[in-house]
Design an enzyme around this catalytic site. Sequence first.
Site, PDB file in Angstrom:
ATOM      1  N   GLY A   1       0.745  -1.241  -0.023  1.00  0.00           N
ATOM      2  CA  GLY A   1      -0.116   0.098  -0.060  1.00  0.00           C
ATOM      3  C   GLY A   1       0.757   1.186   0.032  1.00  0.00           C
ATOM      4  NE  ARG A   2      -3.044   6.503   1.290  1.00  0.00           N
ATOM      5  CZ  ARG A   2      -4.310   5.787   1.874  1.00  0.00           C
ATOM      6  NH1 ARG A   2      -4.243   4.635   2.356  1.00  0.00           N
ATOM      7  NH2 ARG A   2      -5.282   6.389   1.287  1.00  0.00           N
TER       8      ARG A   2
ATOM      9  NE  ARG B   1      -2.207  -2.285  14.119  1.00  0.00           N
ATOM     10  CZ  ARG B   1      -1.856  -1.179  13.965  1.00  0.00           C
ATOM     11  NH1 ARG B   1      -0.471  -0.988  13.405  1.00  0.00           N
ATOM     12  NH2 ARG B   1      -2.632  -0.156  13.984  1.00  0.00           N
TER      13      ARG B   1
ATOM     14  NE  ARG C   1      -6.161  -5.977   0.397  1.00  0.00           N
ATOM     15  CZ  ARG C   1      -6.696  -5.096   0.877  1.00  0.00           C
ATOM     16  NH1 ARG C   1      -7.977  -5.285   1.482  1.00  0.00           N
ATOM     17  NH2 ARG C   1      -6.301  -3.705   0.863  1.00  0.00           N
TER      18      ARG C   1
ATOM     19  CG  HIS D   1       3.663   0.322  17.647  1.00  0.00           C
ATOM     20  ND1 HIS D   1       2.767  -0.386  17.571  1.00  0.00           N
ATOM     21  CD2 HIS D   1       3.770   0.801  16.381  1.00  0.00           C
ATOM     22  CE1 HIS D   1       1.789  -0.201  16.528  1.00  0.00           C
ATOM     23  NE2 HIS D   1       2.516   0.622  15.832  1.00  0.00           N
TER      24      HIS D   1
ATOM     25  CD  GLU E   1       2.490  -3.259  19.487  1.00  0.00           C
ATOM     26  OE1 GLU E   1       2.126  -2.313  19.678  1.00  0.00           O
ATOM     27  OE2 GLU E   1       3.097  -3.527  18.582  1.00  0.00           O
TER      28      GLU E   1
END
Length: 321
Positions: A154-155, A233, A176, A280, A262
């Site tokens: 993605g971005r 993630r 995807r 993170h 987390e």
Amino acid sequence: MEKPLILMPARMMPLVVERLSERFRLVRLWDEADRDGWLAVHGARVRGIAAGAHHAIDDALMARLPALEIVASFGVGYDHVDAAAAARRGVVVTNTPDVLTEEVADLTIGLLLATLRRLPQAERYLRAGRWKAEGPFPLSPTLRTRTVGILGYGRIGKAIARRLDAFGVTVVYHGRRRQEGVTHRHYDSLLEMARAVDTLICVAPGGAGTRHLVSTPVLEALGPAGVLINVGRGSVVDEAALVAALEAGTILSAGLDVFEDEPNVPDGLLARDDVVLLPHVGSASVHTREAMGRLVVDNLASWFEGAGPLTPVEETPWGRG
């Protein structure tokens, strides 16, 4: 006209609290001694939620807020919000994309180099006086000869790829769907891509559809020179399988900015010297976090001004006609 009532279930950065307080009636639920009691009495008047990145906004909570119109979530990932349930209820969900893309991509390259060149380990070696006592730090692996596969194109994935192009390494991706107008090769299968690369960068979102995508077979396919970087993630990587792969020498090393539970990090990772672990911090600069906070506020303001959401997520009902 009475200002809309906005619920903030958990503490957020001061900029968000201050700006929302100026425009709305903001309820800091974490300040309420009896949170369930407050929801029981006042929940029917809540029209919006400002959600931090780790507080669950589930169907049960939304059921207690029958007037809810919008959930403005902080962060590009929004797996902590049940966006499908929100869509069924006609509730708009927004996130904060774009404003953190370049920051996270920068951090990813830094984490990749730190992991490959063993920069934290080299600093610890120097600080412990071992350079003087034992001589030069051992030679490290390199980025030079590597092929990098990106999981999640993605971005942020594209921004990482642009940076890697400048390093002169081969970049491929799995997502995807195949994307038009890009120069990097697409793999339909993650396992097939893992066999073709020796460095895997995960930028995939969380959720049931991506849980433990990076499993034992994928790690085995990376091979003994393999390096795993995860800035997406934590749930995307099977942490138990990763620890086992590191212990067995199935892969070489890993650099992680995200974890399954987390802020809890498995002892099996903390005890290892062949991993680089970050708390993170992918988007955690003052500049970028403030931009993210402003976008949370702006989404709520735009919605209640009648202009619609600025950055609705894919599942949101907005604009479907």
